[in-house]
Motif scaffolding. Structure first.
Motif: not given
Length: 368
Positions: A135-143, A80-88
């Motif tokens: 992302a919530s797991d600490g992995k990088p994701v481009e936005v 429930e507390r996971g997300s593909v994007l939490v910050s940028a």
């Protein structure tokens, strides 16, 4: 003989028709991640902000914090507390849309390119810019920022159409969860970062893209803009308390106890929102009752749960934080039976009403 020939042809028609029809198309199986070809950086950026005809379907339960998808992998149950994007990150940019732009900065509810244009040149926009996200797991994701639309209610607030790079499918996707009432959700740019527990950290140089269907954006639209002040008081604390209230996060641990679009009434002592006294579309105050009082880190006092689960379940979830006892009387006739052990219930910033669960009929002789 002719009769037998005609009968034979009649019997063969269905077989001939089936033989001449093209074979039915077999459903295309989703390719495993290992079979998806890696896209080059130049091609990846060239494909940003292109309309996608299909999006993966996700059905997160309960009210969302960020309003984003929990995972790109729809075949696995996501936490429930996971997300593909939490910050940028506001800087450095992965890709700038104009020469000389090296970073973005937040001005209230909108993003501005930095450094600003010199002389009479028009300031560069932010559409087309690619930021480094996490992302919530600490992995990088481009936005990628694909569009900017000022709010009709408040031109100082800008909604952004964003896409995040899905490395699993090697394509750009809108990371926001679509719901029936908001099928193509946008996002607000809000300063700081929310972690998995729902706590907000005012981290310099970072922002949150808060989607329309999440609690962060809902609370801003309800009037609690964290970058503004009301009657000389910052609204940051009220906004954070609102994110707990909106999700019924009683224990302040990031877990929600509500469903999407559950009717509630919110009011505060600062005068931003007042308690509703008249019935309106979808809300009848005569049928509602006080639910809880709220601080930025969760509920300070609870009268009943919003989704109808037993209060014992909440007490077991955070036994060192909440306890049942004698009724606590608050101002305005609000009353609760479960309270925080470390703070006074009356210090809460927000309160709310809800319908709560249907009450079981009272036993004979027990009174009203």
């Amino acid at each position: 003989m002719k009769k037998y020939l005609l009968a034979w042809l009649f019997l063969q028609l269905p077989t001939l028709a089936c033989a001449s029809a093209p074979p039915a198309a077999k459903p295309t199986a989703t390719r495993p991640a290992s079979s998806v070809a890696t896209v080059s950086e130049a091609d990846r950026y060239a494909r940003r902000c292109q309309s996608q005809s299909a999006h993966r379907i996700v059905r997160p339960q309960g009210s969302m914090l960020w309003g984003t998808k929990r995972s790109w992998d729809t075949e696995k149950k996501a936490e429930e507390r996971g997300s593909v994007l939490v910050s940028a990150d506001l800087a450095p940019l992965r890709l700038a849309n104009a020469s000389g732009v090296t970073a973005l900065r937040l001005e209230g509810g909108r993003l501005v390119a930095s450094p600003a244009a010199e002389g009479n040149a028009a300031p560069p926009g932010v559409v087309g810019t690619v930021l480094q996200g996490t992302a919530s797991d600490g992995k990088p994701v481009e936005v990628a920022i694909c569009g900017a639309e000022p709010s009709l209610q408040d031109p100082g607030v800008v909604f952004y159409r964003i896409e995040a790079w899905n490395s699993l499918a090697q394509e750009w996707e809108n990371p926001c969860v679509a719901l029936g009432r908001v099928p193509d959700p946008r996002a607000l740019a809000v300063g700081g970062v929310w972690d998995a527990s729902g706590a907000h950290q005012d981290t310099p140089g970072k922002l949150t893209f808060a989607c329309e269907n999440g609690a962060i954006t809902k609370c801003i639209q309800w009037g609690y803009k964290p970058w503004e002040r009301h009657e000389g008081q910052s609204l940051a604390g009220l906004h954070q308390a609102c994110t707990r209230l909106a999700r019924a996060d009683y224990c302040g641990n990031g877990r929600s106890h509500t469903g999407q679009d559950t009717p509630i009434d919110i009011y505060d002592g600062l005068g931003v929102l007042a308690r509703a006294t008249r019935a309106s579309g979808g809300w009848d105050p005569a049928k509602a009752s006080f639910e809880a009082a709220w601080a930025p880190d969760g509920a300070t006092c609870i009268a009943h749960t919003r989704d109808g689960r037993a209060m014992e379940v909440i007490l077991q979830e955070c036994p060192d934080r909440l306890q049942a006892g004698e009724a606590v009387e608050l101002t305005g006739g609000d009353r609760c039976t479960v309270r925080r052990t470390d703070v006074k219930p009356g210090t809460a910033l927000l309160r709310n009403l809800s319908y709560g669960a249907p009450r079981a009929p009272a036993s004979a002789g027990t009174g009203p």
